[in-house]
Enzyme design. Structure first.
Site, PDB file in Angstrom:
ATOM      1  N   CYS A  91      48.605  -5.576  33.413  1.00 39.17           N
ATOM      2  CA  CYS A  91      47.166  -5.281  33.261  1.00 39.17           C
ATOM      3  C   CYS A  91      46.351  -6.537  32.994  1.00 39.17           C
ATOM      4  CB  CYS A  91      46.970  -4.287  32.107  1.00 39.17           C
ATOM      5  SG  CYS A  91      45.228  -3.898  31.838  1.00 39.17           S
ATOM      6  N   ARG A  94      43.359  -6.533  29.538  1.00 40.50           N
ATOM      7  CA  ARG A  94      43.805  -6.368  28.150  1.00 40.50           C
ATOM      8  C   ARG A  94      42.906  -7.001  27.096  1.00 40.50           C
ATOM      9  NH1 ARG A  94      49.880  -8.347  28.506  1.00 40.50           N
ATOM     10  NH2 ARG A  94      49.056  -9.698  30.147  1.00 40.50           N
ATOM     11  N   TRP A 264      38.861   0.917  33.304  1.00 44.12           N
ATOM     12  CA  TRP A 264      37.960   1.080  34.441  1.00 44.12           C
ATOM     13  C   TRP A 264      38.476   0.192  35.559  1.00 44.12           C
ATOM     14  CZ3 TRP A 264      36.660  -0.488  29.544  1.00 44.12           C
ATOM     15  CH2 TRP A 264      36.489  -1.866  29.347  1.00 44.12           C
ATOM     16  N   GLU A 269      41.218  -3.396  43.319  1.00 38.43           N
ATOM     17  CA  GLU A 269      42.207  -2.301  43.350  1.00 38.43           C
ATOM     18  C   GLU A 269      41.830  -1.304  44.447  1.00 38.43           C
ATOM     19  OE1 GLU A 269      41.728  -1.574  38.812  1.00 38.43           O
ATOM     20  OE2 GLU A 269      43.766  -0.922  39.310  1.00 38.43           O
TER      21      GLU A 269
HETATM   22  N1  ARG Z   1      45.672   0.379  40.803  1.00 38.91           N
HETATM   23  C1  ARG Z   1      45.448   1.762  40.525  1.00 38.91           C
HETATM   24  C2  ARG Z   1      44.452   2.322  41.518  1.00 38.91           C
HETATM   25  O1  ARG Z   1      43.968   1.606  42.320  1.00 38.91           O
HETATM   26  C3  ARG Z   1      44.916   1.974  39.133  1.00 38.91           C
HETATM   27  C4  ARG Z   1      45.752   1.393  37.997  1.00 38.91           C
HETATM   28  C5  ARG Z   1      44.993   1.266  36.699  1.00 38.91           C
HETATM   29  N2  ARG Z   1      43.824   0.432  36.875  1.00 38.91           N
HETATM   30  C6  ARG Z   1      42.932   0.134  35.927  1.00 38.91           C
HETATM   31  N3  ARG Z   1      41.908  -0.593  36.249  1.00 38.91           N
HETATM   32  N4  ARG Z   1      43.048   0.575  34.681  1.00 38.91           N
HETATM   33  O2  ARG Z   1      44.103   3.467  41.519  1.00 38.91           O
END
Ligand code: ARG
Length: 391
Positions: A91, A94, A264, A269
């Site tokens: 992560c 953090r 968030w 991602e």
């Molecule tokens: N990588 C995952 C997604 O794209 C989410 C994982 C958690 N991500 C976060 N920003 N807390 O759906």
């Protein structure tokens, strides 16, 4: 029972941090009593934590001896969850670990109650776009009845395999989608590319509940681009809050097989993985085509140009919709601040480089030139084997 917290400074039990961490290695192979003690020692280190009284230490050890387990106090659960986030090597977010809040749902006793608490989590974490970091903790594994959430995240889009091998929706969710369909679910509005999957909750006696997430708790963001008007016509969208729901939370030797948690999104991602990966929505050729740059020659870098515009669209759209999101440059800087604090406090600077480097512009991130201790110290959120579903 009333506890009398001893402040960390006053505690005789305060040990050297690195010694405490040595006993928090996941493969330390120690007894439950040792794991519990190591966790309480970690708690004592925390200057703004609740402290640990001598009475509480004895009580924990006595419960372990008598029953083979112990129950965390609400404060222990809260700080245990915060440590689990702080220790999460994959992560990049953090820096905010102290802000995590806990919803104590250990008393939920049925799949219906668990599903309802998940719906409440979605609503409370979403907070109309001002996303809050939350974890909901369900019954520990030592309870006769505990639970598993089959969904990888509480909100996720279905993937339907067609007869021709083509997939409609998210190819990453084909298995869960088929499991839902076999359990009697049908997409309420017919099959589409962005159908939110229902919650699929199991208890330890294999009772199963399929429950639709009510529309009114769901926040989604339609994707638009700051300059390309045609982008809106692609009808792309993504949900607001990533709530990981299939990992095992472990604190001081106590295992929580259902403990959905969220932060968030970081833009990449969505823009550089979920919508771009070839094994996911695979949209780069579609976007490049619209941009008029689709090219058989890789060296024209049409992929990179499409990728960049898709990522701009994601950050822009979440911003316009008032949904909290972070870009990968800011996230990298905050992670460096987090690292500095950990180092200053004598704690190991953990991380998985291959997860922390952003999937876009990797070498522009401060993470690029760093290296990390990949140990997943306890407490943590660990992967656990997918449940074996007997149908
Ligand atoms: N990588 C995952 C997604 O794209 C989410 C994982 C958690 N991500 C976060 N920003 N807390 O759906």
């Amino acid at each position: 029972m009333e506890q009398c917290p001893i402040s960390a400074g006053a505690s005789a039990a305060k040990l050297d941090v690195s010694q405490v961490y040595r006993r928090l290695k996941p493969d330390a192979g120690i007894s439950l009593a040792d794991k519990a003690t190591a966790f309480l020692d970690l708690l004592v280190q925390e200057s703004d934590g609740p402290g640990v009284s001598a009475v509480r230490r004895q009580e924990v050890l006595r419960d372990i001896q008598r029953f083979g387990f112990y129950e965390h106090s609400p404060e222990e659960l809260l700080w245990g969850c915060r440590f689990a986030w702080r220790h999460s090597v994959r992560c990049i977010g953090r820096f905010f670990w102290r802000q995590l809040e806990v919803r104590d749902a250990r008393s939920c006793g049925t799949v219906e109650e668990v599903a309802q608490a998940c719906v409440d989590h979605i609503s409370s974490a979403t907070n109309a776009g001002s996303i809050r970091s939350l974890v909901t903790v369900f019954a520990p594994e030592h309870r006769a009845r505990h639970f598993r959430i089959a969904n990888r995240q509480l909100v996720r889009y279905a993937g339907y395999r067609g007869g021709d091998g083509e997939i409609l929706g998210d190819p990453g969710e084909v298995e869960l989608t088929e499991l839902c369909l076999r359990n009697g679910w049908a997409p309420p509005g017919g099959k589409g590319p962005f159908d939110v999957l229902p919650l699929l909750v199991f208890d330890s006696e294999n009772r199963c509940l399929v429950r639709e997430v009510p529309r009114d708790v769901l926040l989604e963001v339609p994707l638009v681009h700051p300059e390309f008007a045609w982008f809106r016509e692609l009808h792309l969208r993504w949900y607001a809050v990533p709530i990981v729901s299939d990992m095992l939370l472990e604190i001081g030797g106590i295992r929580y097989p259902a403990a959905p948690f969220n932060g968030w999104y970081m833009g990449t991602e969505i823009g550089a993985r979920n919508l771009a990966d070839r094994g996911r929505y695979d949209l780069l050729p579609v976007i490049a085509d619209k941009m008029g740059i689709l090219d058989s020659r890789e060296r024209s870098l049409w992929r990179d140009r499409a990728l960049l515009e898709l990522n701009r669209a994601v950050l822009f759209s979440y911003g316009e919709a008032g949904v909290r999101i972070i870009d990968h440059h800011t996230a990298g800087q905050l992670h460096v601040s987090f690292e500095e604090e950990e180092r200053a406090l004598g704690r190991p600077v953990t991380g998985r480089w291959d997860w922390l480097v952003p999937p876009l512009s990797g070498a522009t991130s401060p993470i690029w030139v760093r290296s990390y201790d990949p140990t997943e110290y306890s407490p943590n959120f660990y992967y656990q084997p997918a449940r074996v579903f007997s149908e």
